[in-house]
Design an enzyme around this catalytic site. Structure first.
Site, PDB file in Angstrom:
ATOM      1  N   HIS A   1       1.379  -3.630 -12.904  1.00 25.23           N
ATOM      2  CA  HIS A   1       2.840  -3.510 -12.848  1.00 25.23           C
ATOM      3  C   HIS A   1       3.533  -4.862 -12.715  1.00 25.23           C
ATOM      4  CE1 HIS A   1       2.686  -3.410  -8.309  1.00 25.23           C
ATOM      5  NE2 HIS A   1       3.860  -3.995  -8.464  1.00 25.23           N
TER       6      HIS A   1
ATOM      7  N   ASP B   1      -3.756   0.538 -11.691  1.00 25.76           N
ATOM      8  CA  ASP B   1      -2.832  -0.606 -11.651  1.00 25.76           C
ATOM      9  C   ASP B   1      -3.543  -1.952 -11.489  1.00 25.76           C
ATOM     10  OD1 ASP B   1      -0.537  -2.117 -11.459  1.00 25.76           O
ATOM     11  OD2 ASP B   1       0.054  -1.363  -9.471  1.00 25.76           O
TER      12      ASP B   1
ATOM     13  N   SER C   1       2.442  -7.532  -4.211  1.00 23.67           N
ATOM     14  CA  SER C   1       1.724  -6.848  -5.287  1.00 23.67           C
ATOM     15  C   SER C   1       0.796  -7.780  -6.041  1.00 23.67           C
ATOM     16  CB  SER C   1       2.711  -6.266  -6.297  1.00 23.67           C
ATOM     17  OG  SER C   1       3.207  -5.062  -5.818  1.00 23.67           O
ATOM     18  N   GLY C   2      -0.360  -7.239  -6.413  1.00 28.15           N
ATOM     19  CA  GLY C   2      -1.339  -8.019  -7.159  1.00 28.15           C
ATOM     20  C   GLY C   2      -2.278  -8.791  -6.248  1.00 28.15           C
TER      21      GLY C   2
HETATM   22  N1  ARG Z   1       5.076  -2.660  -5.515  1.00 25.62           N
HETATM   23  C1  ARG Z   1       5.215  -3.728  -4.570  1.00 25.62           C
HETATM   24  C2  ARG Z   1       5.414  -5.041  -5.294  1.00 25.62           C
HETATM   25  O1  ARG Z   1       5.764  -5.028  -6.459  1.00 25.62           O
HETATM   26  C3  ARG Z   1       4.112  -3.728  -3.547  1.00 25.62           C
HETATM   27  C4  ARG Z   1       4.352  -2.665  -2.572  1.00 25.62           C
HETATM   28  C5  ARG Z   1       3.296  -2.525  -1.560  1.00 25.62           C
HETATM   29  N2  ARG Z   1       3.864  -1.687  -0.553  1.00 25.62           N
HETATM   30  C6  ARG Z   1       3.245  -1.330   0.569  1.00 25.62           C
HETATM   31  N3  ARG Z   1       3.917  -0.638   1.439  1.00 25.62           N
HETATM   32  N4  ARG Z   1       2.017  -1.686   0.818  1.00 25.62           N
HETATM   33  O2  ARG Z   1       5.394  -6.116  -4.729  1.00 25.62           O
END
Ligand code: ARG
Length: 271
Positions: A78, A131, A228-229
């Site tokens: 993503h 993902d 993320s990642g």
């Molecule tokens: N989707 C988020 C990002 O783009 C990461 C979210 C992780 N959330 C969590 N509560 N662990 O950075």
């Protein structure tokens, strides 16, 4: 994804010089409940950057990643969507991987251009399944940067295992993005618990095949937007990639990660 940190950052960078902000999601302190780490403690942790897209105040950081081979960085699928980057990744000329650096605005380590990208074709943006994506670096790194991945059946996946998640993301759930690398300890949770937390809905659906979840029963320690990642590490091995969650650090809503053994399986299946 509608709550994507990276998309918010891109919006902020293109609209006005306003402080980054996202809707408050938690009151705990995030990486929620974390502490600063030296890059030498986690040399495999990298930042993905595009100053053109995300602005220069935090060196263009918009996602995390992990070095899994001398020229290979693992991240979340993503992070590389058009929604986030505004164009396909191969059309982002200043897409770079920042290695060997904890403090984003320092000149420690190096910024390595990305030579190629590969997004898991099984990634489902609706359920968040599958993902992960890979970046090929323009120059190889020494083997000392590489973290091994835990394969299927590794004891590191057992519920209750202590792990740590690393990143430069939101530290409060209110848009306080870290300038320096942080980590927080969490525990691997059972599939039964994760499935109960995320039975299906607009945010995503927990599927044990390609996901694992981790956190604390009472919340307070978690990844958050901007992480993320990035890597989830247990027993010296990579077991997960920061993917999604509801809020950050909330009791009953643990962080969800792309399962390391799903990634190794997808890669060795020749896909
Ligand atoms: N989707 C988020 C990002 O783009 C990461 C979210 C992780 N959330 C969590 N509560 N662990 O950075």
């Amino acid at each position: 994804m509608r709550r994507s940190f990276a998309r918010l950052l891109a919006l902020a960078a293109t609209t006005a010089a306003i402080p980054l902000a996202s809707p408050p999601t938690a009151t705990a302190d995030v990486v929620i409940g974390g502490h600063p780490v030296e890059i030498s403690q986690a040399p495999w942790t990298v930042a993905l950057s595009s100053r053109d897209r995300f602005g220069g105040t935090r060196a263009g950081q918009f996602c995390g990643g992990a070095v899994v081979g001398p020229s290979t960085v693992l991240t979340a699928a993503h992070c590389l969507t058009e929604d986030v980057l505004g164009a396909p990744p191969e059309r982002i000329p200043d897409l770079k991987v920042i290695v060997g650096r904890a403090e984003l605005q320092s000149n420690q380590g190096s910024e390595i251009p990305v030579r190629g990208t590969w997004v898991n074709p099984e990634y489902n943006a609706y359920t968040n399944a599958g993902d992960f994506a890979l970046l090929t670096l323009a120059e190889p790194l020494p083997q000392s940067f590489v973290i091994p991945m835990a394969g299927a059946g590794d004891p590191a996946y057992e519920p209750g295992t202590g792990a740590a998640v690393y990143g430069w993301g939101d530290t409060t759930g209110a848009g306080d993005y870290a300038k320096s690398l942080r980590a927080t300890p969490v525990h691997v949770l059972s599939d039964a618990l994760c499935g109960k937390a995320y039975p299906g809905g607009a945010e995503g659906t927990y599927t044990a095949d390609s996901m694992l979840c981790a956190g604390e029963l009472h919340g307070g320690r978690d990844a958050c937007q901007g992480d993320s990642g990035g890597p989830l590490v247990a027993q010296g091995k990579l077991i997960g990639v920061v993917s999604w969650g509801i809020g950050c650090g909330l009791a009953g809503s643990p962080g969800v990660y792309t399962r390391g053994s799903y990634i190794t399986r997808a890669l060795t299946a020749g896909g």
